[in-house]
Structure formats: C-alpha cells, structure tokens
Scaffold this motif. Structure first.
Motif, PDB file in Angstrom:
ATOM      1  N   ALA A 190       0.830  -1.209   0.000  1.00 53.54           N
ATOM      2  CA  ALA A 190       0.000   0.000   0.000  1.00 53.54           C
ATOM      3  C   ALA A 190       0.863   1.258   0.000  1.00 53.54           C
ATOM      4  O   ALA A 190       0.581   2.225  -0.715  1.00 53.54           O
ATOM      5  CB  ALA A 190      -0.935  -0.007   1.204  1.00 53.54           C
ATOM      6  N   ARG A 194       1.175   4.126  -3.084  1.00 53.34           N
ATOM      7  CA  ARG A 194       0.850   5.539  -2.853  1.00 53.34           C
ATOM      8  C   ARG A 194       2.015   6.469  -3.170  1.00 53.34           C
ATOM      9  O   ARG A 194       1.844   7.687  -3.197  1.00 53.34           O
ATOM     10  CB  ARG A 194       0.417   5.747  -1.393  1.00 53.34           C
ATOM     11  CG  ARG A 194      -0.989   5.250  -1.085  1.00 53.34           C
ATOM     12  CD  ARG A 194      -1.481   5.838   0.222  1.00 53.34           C
ATOM     13  NE  ARG A 194      -0.626   5.457   1.334  1.00 53.34           N
ATOM     14  CZ  ARG A 194      -0.843   4.414   2.120  1.00 53.34           C
ATOM     15  NH1 ARG A 194      -1.891   3.638   1.905  1.00 53.34           N
ATOM     16  NH2 ARG A 194      -0.025   4.128   3.115  1.00 53.34           N
ATOM     17  N   LEU A 272      -6.268  -3.928  -3.656  1.00 45.69           N
ATOM     18  CA  LEU A 272      -5.591  -4.539  -2.513  1.00 45.69           C
ATOM     19  C   LEU A 272      -6.412  -5.674  -1.908  1.00 45.69           C
ATOM     20  O   LEU A 272      -5.861  -6.575  -1.283  1.00 45.69           O
ATOM     21  CB  LEU A 272      -5.307  -3.476  -1.443  1.00 45.69           C
ATOM     22  CG  LEU A 272      -4.076  -2.588  -1.683  1.00 45.69           C
ATOM     23  CD1 LEU A 272      -3.957  -1.545  -0.597  1.00 45.69           C
ATOM     24  CD2 LEU A 272      -2.807  -3.411  -1.785  1.00 45.69           C
TER      25      LEU A 272
END
Length: 331
Positions: A190, A194, A272
C-alpha cells in the motif's frame, strides 16, 4: 445558508465518511482475522493460513499484472525459490525461522531482478512465454541438485513450535506468524502504491508511450516491478515451508503459476482486496472441483472461472465495489 456552502459542507462530510470507511473495513477484517483461529477447528485454521500465504504471493503478482500491466505465467517459480531458500536455510544451516524470511525474500528479489532485465524488454505474448519457460524448467532443475534440494523426494522440516508464553497451539501459532507476515506485506504494498513508484507503474500500465513522454523510465520500472513481484512470492514461499513442513519439486509445477494468475484475475486486478479474494479462490475452488467430479476436476475448475468472470468481469473485488455503490445513502 447558501446552496453552495451547503453543498461544500456535504462534500466534506462525504469525504470524511469515505476516509473513515477506508480505514474501518481493514480494521474490521483484521479484528475478525485475529478472532477466527480461536473459534475454528485446527484444519480450518490451516486452511485460513494457506489463504494468507496465497494472498501474499498474489499481492506480488498484482503489482506486476494489476498495477504495472505486465503478464507473468511464472509466478509459481519465485514462490518455489522462496520455499526452497527457506527450507535449505533451515535444513542445512539450522537458522532461526524468522531469519529465513527476509533472506528468502531477498533471494527471490535478486533472481527476479536478474531475470527481469531481459524479460522486461519483451511485452505481451512474448513476455508470457518467457515467464512460462521459467516455471517449466524450474522443476527439473530442482530435481537435478539432489544434494541441496533433496531431489524428487524433497525436504522434510520441523514446523515452528509455539513459545510456552503464548499459550497457543501449533496451528494457531503458524496462523499468527502468517497473519503478521501478510499484514506487513500489505502495508508495504500500500505504501509503495501511494508513492511516486506507484504512479509510475500506473502510467506504465495505462499507456507506455505517454508514460515515456512524461519521463517514466520504462525498463527501470518494469524490471523493479518484476523484482518486487518475485520478492513477495519468495516471502510467501518461505512461510509456506513453515506451514507445510515439506517442500518437493512436484508442488511447484506450471499449474501453480496458472492457478495463481487465475486466482488474481478472479479476485480482482489492481485492488488490494483482490489478492485476499484470490487467495480464497486458490485455496478452496480446486478442492471444490475435486469434490464435484473426481474424474475431471480441471473441467469443473475452468467452468467455475468462466462463471465468475461472467458475473464479475472485473473480479470479485470489482463486484463488491459495485454492490456497495448501489446501496442507497441518506442525504
């Protein structure tokens, strides 16, 4: 109060609720995951542990296929590299279990980097064939180095024993070790997505020509995506060794790579939550196919994939997202 002010405040409220929901549902899932092994039978705890193992492997494949837009039919080979790296470290050098995990992940990352340099100069069908070749020649290669890998007989290992202070059974301890690995892997993925790297991968996936014009180094990010994908697969393979306590070349055939890719597509590319849903698919659907028809489980497996793709062409994660959007909301 003016209409524009009201609309602005309403927009702020919706944004806040959306952000809370994004943090709330992973917390709820994690809480359920922590609670589950105390309520389930040992065999079902083992099944959930394997779901987490496959989810970590699919997380890496998702980086390559779902976010970088590259095709790989050899992901099972890196899973095997991680499994054998961990097994050899435990069997030959008797290293602590937790120390084998970063080493196995690093070995898989290095191999992915080496193989990614020539492979990432290809695309489409040619790349798929190269990665498929990697998965094909791995099994006979493992059998050839019998002194190191145990050959066709494989390696049998002791599973990590739960510490006395934990008060956990062996299956519960293995589950929590796998859960901790999965949580770290998902947080790392994650964070990666990002960052600037994630934006570069998405630009690469959407349009390579436009990405190159914007200054994205295609070969660099393709190679790194391949290596990161291999790293997650290697970590999953190492944990697989802890859970199963045995590795054999026949456990890592081409079918594993194809099943992992099918599981990711069914779970949902670029999400995800897709790897978790894909892990459930990889763990349970082949068993269901075997139970339905012992003579032709592959036919049932294929029909189930077709049925899921017909109902949810963007995967189960995409289907869940569409259903949530259809829920009426109070203004």
């Amino acid at each position: 109060m003016s209409g524009s002010t009201q609309a602005g405040r309403l927009g702020q409220v919706r944004t806040a609720l959306t952000l809370r929901w994004r943090w709330a549902w992973p917390a709820l899932v994690l809480a359920a995951a922590v609670y589950a092994p105390f309520q389930l039978a040992p065999f079902h705890v083992f099944q959930l542990t394997m779901v987490l193992v496959y989810a970590v492997a699919l997380l890496g494949l998702n980086l390559l296929v779902g976010h970088a837009g590259q095709i790989s039919l050899g992901h099972g080979a890196f899973f095997a590299v991680g499994a054998y790296s961990g097994a050899i470290l435990l069997d030959r050098w008797e290293l602590p279990y937790l120390l084998t995990l970063p080493i196995a992940a690093a070995v898989a990352f290095g191999l992915g980097l080496v193989l990614g340099v020539p492979a990432m100069r290809l695309r489409g069908l040619y790349l798929a064939l190269v990665t498929l070749a990697i998965a094909i020649f791995l099994v006979p290669l493992l059998k050839r180095f019998e002194a190191l890998t145990g050959g066709s007989m494989g390696l049998t290992l002791a599973k990590p024993a739960p510490p006395a202070w934990s008060g956990l059974a062996e299956d519960q301890w293995l589950y929590f070790l796998t859960l901790a690995t999965a949580v770290v892997a998902f947080l790392l993925a994650a964070s990666l997505l990002r960052s600037r790297v994630g934006r570069a991968l998405h630009a690469l996936r959407d349009n390579e020509t436009a990405a190159e014009v914007m200054g994205v180094r295609l070969s660099f990010y393709k190679t790194l995506a391949f290596a990161w994908s291999a790293m997650f697969a290697g970590a999953a393979g190492c944990v697989y060794t802890w859970v199963i306590g045995f590795v054999s070349p026949d456990s890592f055939t081409v079918n594993l790579s194809i099943t992992l890719l099918a599981g990711l597509v069914v779970g949902g590319l670029g999400s995800l939550s897709g790897p978790v849903l894909g892990g459930l698919f990889v763990m349970f659907v082949p068993n269901i196919s075997q139970d339905v028809n012992d003579a032709a489980p592959g036919v049932i497996f294929g029909l189930l994939i077709i049925a899921v793709m017909y109902v949810a062409p963007t995967g189960l994660a995409g289907l869940a997202g569409r259903l949530i959007k259809k829920i009426p909301r109070k203004e």
